[in-house]
Design a protein around this motif. Structure first.
Motif, PDB file in Angstrom:
ATOM      1  N   GLY A  23      -2.895 -29.756   0.042  1.00  0.00           N
ATOM      2  CA  GLY A  23      -3.730 -28.929  -0.811  1.00  0.00           C
ATOM      3  C   GLY A  23      -3.305 -27.482  -0.708  1.00  0.00           C
ATOM      4  N   GLN A  24      -3.994 -26.614  -1.429  1.00  0.00           N
ATOM      5  CA  GLN A  24      -3.637 -25.203  -1.475  1.00  0.00           C
ATOM      6  C   GLN A  24      -4.308 -24.424  -0.351  1.00  0.00           C
ATOM      7  N   TYR A  25      -3.505 -23.570   0.307  1.00  0.00           N
ATOM      8  CA  TYR A  25      -3.996 -22.692   1.367  1.00  0.00           C
ATOM      9  C   TYR A  25      -3.545 -21.265   1.061  1.00  0.00           C
ATOM     10  N   LYS A  26      -4.216 -20.308   1.691  1.00  0.00           N
ATOM     11  CA  LYS A  26      -3.841 -18.917   1.505  1.00  0.00           C
ATOM     12  C   LYS A  26      -4.043 -18.183   2.822  1.00  0.00           C
ATOM     13  N   THR A  27      -3.093 -17.311   3.170  1.00  0.00           N
ATOM     14  CA  THR A  27      -3.233 -16.528   4.400  1.00  0.00           C
ATOM     15  C   THR A  27      -4.219 -15.388   4.175  1.00  0.00           C
ATOM     16  N   ASN A  28      -4.669 -14.784   5.278  1.00  0.00           N
ATOM     17  CA  ASN A  28      -5.562 -13.626   5.179  1.00  0.00           C
ATOM     18  C   ASN A  28      -4.912 -12.477   4.419  1.00  0.00           C
ATOM     19  N   ALA A  29      -3.561 -12.497   4.386  1.00  0.00           N
ATOM     20  CA  ALA A  29      -2.835 -11.445   3.670  1.00  0.00           C
ATOM     21  C   ALA A  29      -2.602 -11.810   2.202  1.00  0.00           C
ATOM     22  N   GLY A  30      -3.139 -12.983   1.777  1.00  0.00           N
ATOM     23  CA  GLY A  30      -3.051 -13.367   0.372  1.00  0.00           C
ATOM     24  C   GLY A  30      -1.829 -14.176  -0.008  1.00  0.00           C
ATOM     25  N   GLN A  58       2.142 -12.335  10.988  1.00  0.00           N
ATOM     26  CA  GLN A  58       1.736 -11.726  12.251  1.00  0.00           C
ATOM     27  C   GLN A  58       1.026 -12.764  13.106  1.00  0.00           C
ATOM     28  N   SER A  59       1.143 -12.623  14.421  1.00  0.00           N
ATOM     29  CA  SER A  59       0.407 -13.506  15.331  1.00  0.00           C
ATOM     30  C   SER A  59      -1.090 -13.379  15.083  1.00  0.00           C
ATOM     31  N   GLY A  60      -1.783 -14.514  14.988  1.00  0.00           N
ATOM     32  CA  GLY A  60      -3.228 -14.526  14.826  1.00  0.00           C
ATOM     33  C   GLY A  60      -3.704 -14.545  13.394  1.00  0.00           C
ATOM     34  N   ILE A  61      -2.781 -14.543  12.437  1.00  0.00           N
ATOM     35  CA  ILE A  61      -3.203 -14.537  11.043  1.00  0.00           C
ATOM     36  C   ILE A  61      -3.774 -15.905  10.668  1.00  0.00           C
TER      37      ILE A  61
END
Length: 443
Positions: A23-30, A58-61
């Motif tokens: 499925g579709q995912y997105k990072t906190n940075a978009g 980045q680590s922890g994203i």
């Protein structure tokens, strides 16, 4: 109603991690992500590769699902770490994924609501076909333990004093284990904390019913959430918290016989060597003293059923074998082991301190898990054992005769399964194992 807490569960710790996003995912940075990726360490960060493109993170994203039916699979997750059934398997998870750099490895963390976590823990810790009352009891203790650990972790991080769990001198090495190693997430996914395998273990209507029936319920001791421990089999006597972990007394984690009546013919001060010997040579009546396969199958997943000597067991080591084993497991060269001498026992007869006498070195080790680690390639079933020596044809053999599987503190899973089969409801099961605690709904 209060919001359900989110928790962070450490799943995998490797130099390279492979995962598939279904499925579709997105990072906190978009950054949009979907499909199969390999994560590797690069220049203080993490690089994801899908075979055609590389993405720096980045680590922890956080990597978060865009729809409720999305899930991710972590490949080659090690389960049963250091136990006799350790193995790798692919595991799938709902919720978010976070990748963290720590200790020169990448840690994969699952971020999800507490109640979703509980659906899996109960199915992972025991058979999802267990009796409803047992499942409800386990939902309450798993929820309580988890929220208590989060509170403890917050307290540790805000407390400037160093958290000490090792006491070492020329004569002794005493170490107790807990979950305070996890500073970048709340709990791990293996038996060190609570066994959690995401949606890999099929849940059932009964598990969902148990979680929903106890939604938000925890065990309380005054204003504090109970640190509700559990193990597979107490061996007939439940152990005190401080004899296994940190030297803190919890009034709801005390020692008592795992029965509704004391078995005849035994003395219950198992700190005394003679009483402990009689107890472990015998098979006293207890809730967890059962061979009922139907009851055992409620608690034990397939890999746990590879072993069936839970209540009483025996391990034999010839002198050369145990000498090599202890050297390998402790990193200390004792030479040829001459004696193993019980120094101190807890209330359940579990050894807290064991003196190991070799022809090169003598040292007393403890607590419970340190002793179990020293005397097995994985973990000895428990530290509740007596030691006999046999000699034949010039060869010395050490015979360990023991009781139970695990630390024995709090709820005994096999005992609780028997109680459920006997008609006890979940409240009675909880009050048997956590005496003086109270049930309270937090959300």
């Amino acid at each position: 109603m209060k919001q359900i807490p989110l928790i962070q569960v450490g799943i995998q710790f490797k130099e390279t991690i492979e995962f598939t996003l279904h499925g579709q995912y997105k990072t906190n940075a978009g950054i949009a992500l979907a499909g199969h990726y390999k994560a590797v360490k690069t220049n203080g960060g993490i690089t994801l590769s899908d075979g055609s493109e590389e993405i720096s993170l980045q680590s922890g994203i956080g990597i978060n699902p865009e729809s409720p039916d999305a899930y991710f699979t972590l490949h080659n997750v090690t389960i049963g770490i250091n136990f006799h059934w350790e193995r790798d398997e692919d595991q799938s998870f709902k919720g978010g994924l976070k990748l963290i750099l720590e200790n020169d490895k990448i840690t994969a963390v699952n971020v999800l609501p507490v109640e979703d976590y509980l659906m899996s823990v109960i199915s992972s810790e025991m058979s999802a076909t267990s009796s409803l009352e047992l499942l409800k009891a386990h939902a309450v203790i798993s929820r309580s333990w988890l929220l208590a650990q989060i509170e403890k972790n917050q307290s540790l991080q805000s407390n400037a004093s160093e958290y000490q769990s090792v006491f070492e001198s020329d004569d002794e090495f005493i170490k107790w284990y807990d979950r305070e190693d996890h500073l970048n997430f709340d709990v791990c996914a293996d038996d060190h904390c609570q066994r959690y395998q995401g949606i890999t273990r099929a849940t059932t209507e009964e598990v969902e019913k148990a979680v929903r029936a106890t939604w938000g319920e925890v065990l309380m001791n005054g204003d504090a959430i109970c640190d509700a421990r559990f193990s597979k089999c107490c061996g007939g006597m439940v152990e005190k918290f401080e004899n296994v972990w940190e030297p803190v007394n919890h009034p709801y984690l005390q020692a008592f016989v795992d029965n509704d009546a004391d078995p005849a013919g035994f003395k219950f001060d198992l700190k005394t060597e003679g009483n402990a010997e009689e107890w472990m040579r015998g098979t006293p009546d207890a809730f967890c003293n059962t061979t009922d396969k139907e009851v055992l199958s409620q608690v034990l997943n397939d890999y746990d059923q590879e072993t069936n000597d839970f209540y009483r067991w025996e391990v034999r080591y010839v002198q050369s074998e145990v000498s090599e084993l202890i050297k390998k497991r402790t990193g200390i060269d004792f030479g040829t082991i001459q004696e193993m001498v019980p120094v101190e026992r807890g209330d359940s007869g579990r050894l807290i301190k064991l003196k190991i006498v070799g022809d090169k070195k003598t040292l007393t080790i403890g607590k419970e898990l340190e002793i179990r680690k020293a005397l097995s390639e994985s973990h000895l079933y428990s530290s509740a054992f007596i030691i006999e020596k046999e000699e034949a044809d010039g060869q010395l053999t050490f015979v360990l005769k023991g009781a139970g599987w695990g630390h024995g503190v709090g709820l005994c899973q096999i005992g609780a399964a028997v109680m459920g089969a006997k008609g006890y409801d979940y409240n009675a099961i909880l009050m048997h194992y956590f005496r003086g605690a109270e049930l309270n709904r937090k959300y």
